[in-house]
Every structure is written in C-alpha cells, then in structure tokens.
Design a protein around this motif. Structure first.
Motif, mmCIF file in Angstrom:
data_model
loop_
_atom_site.group_PDB
_atom_site.id
_atom_site.type_symbol
_atom_site.label_atom_id
_atom_site.label_comp_id
_atom_site.label_asym_id
_atom_site.label_seq_id
_atom_site.Cartn_x
_atom_site.Cartn_y
_atom_site.Cartn_z
ATOM 1 N N ALA A 127 0.828 -1.210 0.000
ATOM 2 C CA ALA A 127 0.000 0.000 0.000
ATOM 3 C C ALA A 127 0.861 1.258 0.000
ATOM 4 O O ALA A 127 0.620 2.191 -0.780
ATOM 5 C CB ALA A 127 -0.934 -0.007 1.208
ATOM 6 N N LYS A 128 1.854 1.296 0.844
ATOM 7 C CA LYS A 128 2.738 2.473 0.892
ATOM 8 C C LYS A 128 3.482 2.647 -0.420
ATOM 9 O O LYS A 128 3.619 3.763 -0.918
ATOM 10 C CB LYS A 128 3.712 2.360 2.060
ATOM 11 C CG LYS A 128 3.053 2.592 3.405
ATOM 12 C CD LYS A 128 4.062 2.466 4.538
ATOM 13 C CE LYS A 128 3.426 2.780 5.879
ATOM 14 N NZ LYS A 128 4.395 2.610 6.988
ATOM 15 N N HIS A 129 3.952 1.550 -0.976
ATOM 16 C CA HIS A 129 4.669 1.599 -2.257
ATOM 17 C C HIS A 129 3.768 2.147 -3.375
ATOM 18 O O HIS A 129 4.225 2.875 -4.256
ATOM 19 C CB HIS A 129 5.176 0.202 -2.621
ATOM 20 C CG HIS A 129 5.875 0.129 -3.933
ATOM 21 N ND1 HIS A 129 7.148 0.622 -4.133
ATOM 22 C CD2 HIS A 129 5.471 -0.364 -5.123
ATOM 23 C CE1 HIS A 129 7.493 0.429 -5.393
ATOM 24 N NE2 HIS A 129 6.499 -0.172 -6.016
ATOM 25 N N ALA A 130 2.486 1.833 -3.322
ATOM 26 C CA ALA A 130 1.537 2.265 -4.356
ATOM 27 C C ALA A 130 0.998 3.679 -4.122
ATOM 28 O O ALA A 130 0.334 4.231 -4.990
ATOM 29 C CB ALA A 130 0.371 1.286 -4.432
ATOM 30 N N GLY A 131 1.267 4.249 -2.942
ATOM 31 C CA GLY A 131 0.798 5.605 -2.668
ATOM 32 C C GLY A 131 -0.467 5.696 -1.832
ATOM 33 O O GLY A 131 -1.033 6.781 -1.698
ATOM 34 N N PHE A 132 -0.930 4.584 -1.287
ATOM 35 C CA PHE A 132 -2.071 4.621 -0.380
ATOM 36 C C PHE A 132 -1.679 5.375 0.891
ATOM 37 O O PHE A 132 -0.504 5.418 1.249
ATOM 38 C CB PHE A 132 -2.461 3.196 0.059
ATOM 39 C CG PHE A 132 -3.258 2.399 -0.921
ATOM 40 C CD1 PHE A 132 -4.628 2.226 -0.748
ATOM 41 C CD2 PHE A 132 -2.639 1.754 -1.989
ATOM 42 C CE1 PHE A 132 -5.362 1.445 -1.624
ATOM 43 C CE2 PHE A 132 -3.368 0.975 -2.862
ATOM 44 C CZ PHE A 132 -4.735 0.822 -2.684
ATOM 45 N N HIS A 133 -2.667 5.909 1.578
ATOM 46 C CA HIS A 133 -2.454 6.455 2.919
ATOM 47 C C HIS A 133 -3.560 5.928 3.832
ATOM 48 O O HIS A 133 -4.627 5.522 3.363
ATOM 49 C CB HIS A 133 -2.409 7.984 2.915
ATOM 50 C CG HIS A 133 -3.739 8.614 2.622
ATOM 51 N ND1 HIS A 133 -4.196 8.832 1.343
ATOM 52 C CD2 HIS A 133 -4.718 9.047 3.453
ATOM 53 C CE1 HIS A 133 -5.404 9.379 1.391
ATOM 54 N NE2 HIS A 133 -5.747 9.524 2.662
ATOM 55 N N VAL A 134 -3.292 5.912 5.118
ATOM 56 C CA VAL A 134 -4.278 5.456 6.092
ATOM 57 C C VAL A 134 -5.293 6.564 6.304
ATOM 58 O O VAL A 134 -4.940 7.668 6.722
ATOM 59 C CB VAL A 134 -3.628 5.049 7.428
ATOM 60 C CG1 VAL A 134 -4.696 4.703 8.462
ATOM 61 C CG2 VAL A 134 -2.682 3.873 7.218
ATOM 62 N N GLU A 135 -6.548 6.274 5.976
ATOM 63 C CA GLU A 135 -7.628 7.237 6.167
ATOM 64 C C GLU A 135 -8.240 7.090 7.557
ATOM 65 O O GLU A 135 -8.687 8.065 8.154
ATOM 66 C CB GLU A 135 -8.693 7.021 5.093
ATOM 67 C CG GLU A 135 -9.869 7.973 5.207
ATOM 68 C CD GLU A 135 -10.901 7.740 4.134
ATOM 69 O OE1 GLU A 135 -11.000 8.593 3.241
ATOM 70 O OE2 GLU A 135 -11.583 6.692 4.176
ATOM 71 N N LEU A 136 -8.246 5.865 8.055
ATOM 72 C CA LEU A 136 -8.865 5.598 9.349
ATOM 73 C C LEU A 136 -8.165 4.422 10.005
ATOM 74 O O LEU A 136 -7.936 3.394 9.369
ATOM 75 C CB LEU A 136 -10.350 5.272 9.160
ATOM 76 C CG LEU A 136 -11.174 4.955 10.396
ATOM 77 C CD1 LEU A 136 -11.292 6.185 11.297
ATOM 78 C CD2 LEU A 136 -12.557 4.474 9.999
ATOM 79 N N ALA A 137 -7.787 4.604 11.258
ATOM 80 C CA ALA A 137 -7.240 3.514 12.059
ATOM 81 C C ALA A 137 -8.239 3.264 13.173
ATOM 82 O O ALA A 137 -8.506 4.142 13.989
ATOM 83 C CB ALA A 137 -5.886 3.900 12.625
ATOM 84 N N GLU A 138 -8.820 2.070 13.142
ATOM 85 C CA GLU A 138 -9.879 1.779 14.114
ATOM 86 C C GLU A 138 -9.716 0.345 14.603
ATOM 87 O O GLU A 138 -9.753 -0.598 13.805
ATOM 88 C CB GLU A 138 -11.237 1.968 13.440
ATOM 89 C CG GLU A 138 -12.414 1.878 14.366
ATOM 90 C CD GLU A 138 -13.692 2.273 13.648
ATOM 91 O OE1 GLU A 138 -14.244 3.317 14.011
ATOM 92 O OE2 GLU A 138 -14.119 1.539 12.734
ATOM 93 N N GLY A 139 -9.527 0.196 15.897
ATOM 94 C CA GLY A 139 -9.375 -1.135 16.463
ATOM 95 C C GLY A 139 -8.210 -1.866 15.828
ATOM 96 O O GLY A 139 -7.098 -1.353 15.775
ATOM 97 N N ALA A 140 -8.467 -3.059 15.311
ATOM 98 C CA ALA A 140 -7.422 -3.897 14.737
ATOM 99 C C ALA A 140 -7.206 -3.646 13.247
ATOM 100 O O ALA A 140 -6.414 -4.334 12.616
ATOM 101 C CB ALA A 140 -7.778 -5.361 14.951
ATOM 102 N N THR A 141 -7.904 -2.653 12.670
ATOM 103 C CA THR A 141 -7.826 -2.451 11.219
ATOM 104 C C THR A 141 -7.409 -1.037 10.832
ATOM 105 O O THR A 141 -7.578 -0.078 11.576
ATOM 106 C CB THR A 141 -9.176 -2.737 10.535
ATOM 107 O OG1 THR A 141 -10.155 -1.829 11.034
ATOM 108 C CG2 THR A 141 -9.625 -4.168 10.783
ATOM 109 N N PHE A 142 -6.862 -0.973 9.636
ATOM 110 C CA PHE A 142 -6.595 0.288 8.948
ATOM 111 C C PHE A 142 -7.498 0.336 7.725
ATOM 112 O O PHE A 142 -7.705 -0.689 7.072
ATOM 113 C CB PHE A 142 -5.152 0.374 8.439
ATOM 114 C CG PHE A 142 -4.109 0.556 9.483
ATOM 115 C CD1 PHE A 142 -4.225 1.524 10.475
ATOM 116 C CD2 PHE A 142 -2.961 -0.224 9.462
ATOM 117 C CE1 PHE A 142 -3.225 1.706 11.422
ATOM 118 C CE2 PHE A 142 -1.961 -0.055 10.405
ATOM 119 C CZ PHE A 142 -2.097 0.904 11.385
ATOM 120 N N ARG A 143 -7.997 1.532 7.406
ATOM 121 C CA ARG A 143 -8.642 1.729 6.101
ATOM 122 C C ARG A 143 -7.679 2.563 5.274
ATOM 123 O O ARG A 143 -7.411 3.717 5.580
ATOM 124 C CB ARG A 143 -9.998 2.425 6.204
ATOM 125 C CG ARG A 143 -10.626 2.556 4.800
ATOM 126 C CD ARG A 143 -12.070 2.982 4.796
ATOM 127 N NE ARG A 143 -12.205 4.294 5.395
ATOM 128 C CZ ARG A 143 -13.272 4.698 6.058
ATOM 129 N NH1 ARG A 143 -14.299 3.887 6.222
ATOM 130 N NH2 ARG A 143 -13.337 5.912 6.554
#
Length: 157
Positions: A127-143
């Motif tokens: 994801a980082k390599h492709a340019g994604f960013h974390v929009e939401l960090a909630e509990g055990a997951t990242f969006r």
C-alpha cells in the motif's frame, strides 16, 4: 508474468493460489480463520459480475496471485488481493495492483479503498509503495485509501 482479467475458467488457478497461502495469510485476507475453501465461494471470486473487476497473474501455467475491486459507488471501489506464498517478493502484488488500477481509471473511478488488519505488514508495504495512505485507524484495522485522480494524488503528495 502475465496479468489478465480473471475468468470463470480460472477457478482451479484461484483455488491453487488460496491453497498455497498460510493460515495467517488467509486470516489477513478474509479477516477470519479459513481452513477449507467452499467450491461456491471459490466460484464467486472468478465469476463475471458487473460490480467487480478481477485480475489474475500467471507465470506460464503457474498461478501467482489475484486481485479484485468491488464497486462501492460510482467513484469508489474496495480492493482485495492475494499472492501465493511461492510468489512473494517477486512484484506480483504490484503487477496485480497496477493492472487493477488501470482498469478502474478506464472506468472513471476516483478512489480505491482497502481494509487491512494492522498486523498485515505485507499489505502495508504494498500500500505504501503504491501511494495509499491510512484514512482511518480503528481497532485492529486500517482503512487505506488511494486517489486515482491525478490532481488529488499530487495534492496529497
């Protein structure tokens, strides 16, 4: 490596990809323990559907991985990706993601989202390599979110 649209005839290849993954890989992909693959579920991933774009990668007759984007609305789609254990660190994930992104852009999509468990470091790297960013960090997951619009992508950089 050949990356192409997934077809119903890829059912055995898709099953082989899934069966080559570890229990941890399957947990990261499906968010629950998976110890067997129901034929109907496998078929669902290769059937042609209006709300899904799927791609599969092969090297000769050897299936390497598959990725899907499920349409959430007219502008956004959600990513799911799986790479066979024997094909890790060979650029398969990147090739699948690039092919999927190209198809989404052709169809006018502006955002690609992906939900991933925090411990899914393989996806985090991709994801980082492709340019994604974390929009939401909630509990055990990242969006994770990737803008597919050039103006938004450069504005976020």
């Amino acid at each position: 490596m050949l990356v192409r649209s997934i077809e119903p005839s890829d059912e055995d290849s898709y099953r082989a990809i899934l069966e080559s993954t570890s229990a941890e890989d399957r947990y990261c992909r499906f968010f629950h323990l998976v110890d067997h693959f129901d034929p109907d579920e496998v078929h669902r991933f290769v059937e042609t559907r209006a709300d899904t774009i799927g791609v599969i990668a092969h090297e000769g007759d050897v299936p390497l991985g598959a990725a899907h984007a499920v349409m959430l609305d007219d502008e956004s789609a959600e990513l799911a990706i799986v790479v066979a254990s024997h094909a890790r660190h060979l650029g398969v994930g990147t090739a699948l993601l690039d092919a999927l992104i190209a198809r989404l852009k052709e169809r006018g999509f502006h955002r690609l989202l992906a939900c991933a468990l925090r411990e899914n470091h393989a996806f985090e790297h991709l994801a980082k390599h492709a340019g994604f960013h974390v929009e939401l960090a909630e509990g055990a997951t990242f969006r994770w979110v990737l803008s597919l619009s050039p103006s938004e992508a450069s504005a976020g950089a």
